[in-house]
Scaffold this active site. Structure first.
Site, PDB file in Angstrom:
ATOM      1  CG  HIS A 160       3.785  52.686 -20.761  1.00 51.99           C
ATOM      2  ND1 HIS A 160       4.685  53.614 -20.273  1.00 51.99           N
ATOM      3  CD2 HIS A 160       4.161  52.433 -22.045  1.00 51.99           C
ATOM      4  CE1 HIS A 160       5.556  53.905 -21.216  1.00 51.99           C
ATOM      5  NE2 HIS A 160       5.265  53.206 -22.302  1.00 51.99           N
ATOM      6  CG  HIS A 194       3.897  50.563 -28.531  1.00 54.60           C
ATOM      7  ND1 HIS A 194       3.947  49.380 -27.833  1.00 54.60           N
ATOM      8  CD2 HIS A 194       2.775  50.484 -29.319  1.00 54.60           C
ATOM      9  CE1 HIS A 194       2.897  48.638 -28.154  1.00 54.60           C
ATOM     10  NE2 HIS A 194       2.186  49.276 -29.062  1.00 54.60           N
ATOM     11  CG  ASP A 218      -0.023  46.283 -36.101  1.00 53.38           C
ATOM     12  OD1 ASP A 218      -0.093  45.885 -34.912  1.00 53.38           O
ATOM     13  OD2 ASP A 218      -0.562  45.681 -37.057  1.00 53.38           O
ATOM     14  N   GLY A 219       2.705  45.784 -34.627  1.00 57.11           N
ATOM     15  CA  GLY A 219       3.723  44.737 -34.643  1.00 57.11           C
ATOM     16  C   GLY A 219       4.809  44.888 -33.602  1.00 57.11           C
ATOM     17  N   GLY A 279       9.237  42.842 -30.514  1.00 58.67           N
ATOM     18  CA  GLY A 279       9.910  42.845 -29.209  1.00 58.67           C
ATOM     19  C   GLY A 279      10.266  41.452 -28.738  1.00 58.67           C
TER      20      GLY A 279
END
Length: 264
Positions: A129, A172, A176-177, A182
Site C-alpha cells: 500500500h 498515514h 511518524d507515529g 491509530g
C-alpha cells in the site's frame, strides 16, 4: 466472524452487569497500560523490554537505550490517560482529538511535526500500500471524520473499530507515529463502546502488518477484523474469569461469616 461477534456481545453483557472491586479494576488497568505501552512501542521497533518499560515509567533511565525510546514509553503512557479522559467526556472523534493524541506521541521527540499533518510523501516499509500524496491528506482526513459520523455507527463496534484503524493507518496522515496513534484511536472507540481496550502483541507484528496491508490494497478486511475481534474476545474472556473468581471468593467469605455467626 458472526460467531465471535455474538460471543463478544454475550461477554460484554456479563462484564457490564458484574463489576470487580475498585482495587482489582485499578490493578488491571495499570497492568494493561504497561503491557499495551510495551507492545505498541515494540511493534514500531522500540527495543526496551517489558521490565525496562516498567522501570522507565517509574522514572529511572535505562543505560545504553536512546532518549527517544524513553520518551516513546512516557509519551504513550500519557496518551493512554488522555484517551481515558476523552471516554469520560464522551467526546465524538474529531481531527482535533487525533492531532492532540499525536502531539502526545511525538512530544520531545519531534515537536516540529507533533500534531501536524505531513508535508511530504511517505512509504510504509515492507507494505504494498502506498499512502496518499501529502497534499491529499487534509481532505482525506476530513472524509475520514465524515465517514465516522455518518456511516461508522451502523456497524458492529468491533467492525467499526477495525475499519477506522485500517482507514486511518492507510491515510498515514503524520510523518511518524501513525501506528501508535491509530491503535490509541482504536482503543478510544472500543472504550466508548463499553468494550475493553486491547493490546496487539508484538509477537503478532508480522500478521498484523500483513492484515492491514491486505485491507488497504485489496479492501479485504477479513484478516484485520479477525485479529481485532480475537483481541477483544480474549480481553473480555480474561475479565469474565476474574469476575467469576471474584464472585466466588465473595460468596465464600459471606458463607464463612454466616457460619461464624451461627456458631455463636
Amino acid at each position: 466472524m458472526q460467531k465471535i461477534l455474538q460471543d463478544i456481545d454475550r461477554l460484554q453483557k456479563f462484564v457490564t452487569e458484574n463489576t470487580l472491586s475498585k482495587s482489582i479494576e485499578a490493578k488491571m488497568n495499570e497492568d494493561f497500560k504497561l503491557n499495551y505501552t510495551y507492545d505498541s512501542n515494540a511493534i514500531e521497533g522500540n527495543t526496551l523490554t517489558l521490565l525496562e518499560t516498567k522501570i522507565v515509567l517509574e522514572g529511572i533511565t535505562i543505560g545504553g537505550k536512546s532518549l527517544r525510546e524513553h520518551f516513546e514509553v512516557i509519551n504513550h503512557h500519557n496518551a493512554i490517560d488522555y484517551i481515558y479522559n476523552l471516554v469520560i467526556d464522551k467526546t465524538l472523534l474529531s481531527e482535533y482529538d487525533i492531532k492532540s493524541i499525536h502531539s502526545l506521541i511525538l512530544k520531545n521527540i519531534d515537536d516540529e511535526n507533533a500534531g501536524k499533518y505531513r508535508e511530504c510523501n511517505v512509504k510504509i516499509s515492507g507494505a504494498m500500500h502506498i499512502p496518499p500524496e501529502h497534499y491529499e491528506v487534509p481532505m482525506q482526513m476530513q472524509d475520514f471524520i465524515q465517514w465516522y459520523h455518518q456511516q461508522a455507527f451502523s456497524m458492529h463496534p468491533v467492525i467499526r473499530v477495525s475499519r477506522m484503524h485500517s482507514l486511518f493507518v492507510g491515510i498515514h496522515p503524520f510523518i511518524d507515529g501513525n501506528g501508535r496513534t491509530g491503535r490509541l484511536l482504536m482503543n478510544l472507540e472500543l472504550l466508548k463502546s463499553n468494550l475493553p481496550a486491547i493490546s496487539i502483541k508484538s509477537n503478532k507484528r508480522l500478521e498484523y502488518f500483513k492484515a492491514l496491508d491486505k485491507a488497504q490494497t485489496d479492501k479485504d478486511y477479513q484478516d484485520i477484523d479477525r485479529i481485532i475481534a480475537d483481541c477483544v474476545y480474549q480481553s473480555l474472556l480474561q475479565k469474565e474469569e476474574l469476575i467469576l473468581q471474584f464472585l466466588q471468593n465473595k460468596n465464600n467469605n459471606l458463607h464463612k461469616t454466616n457460619t461464624i455467626k451461627r456458631s455463636r
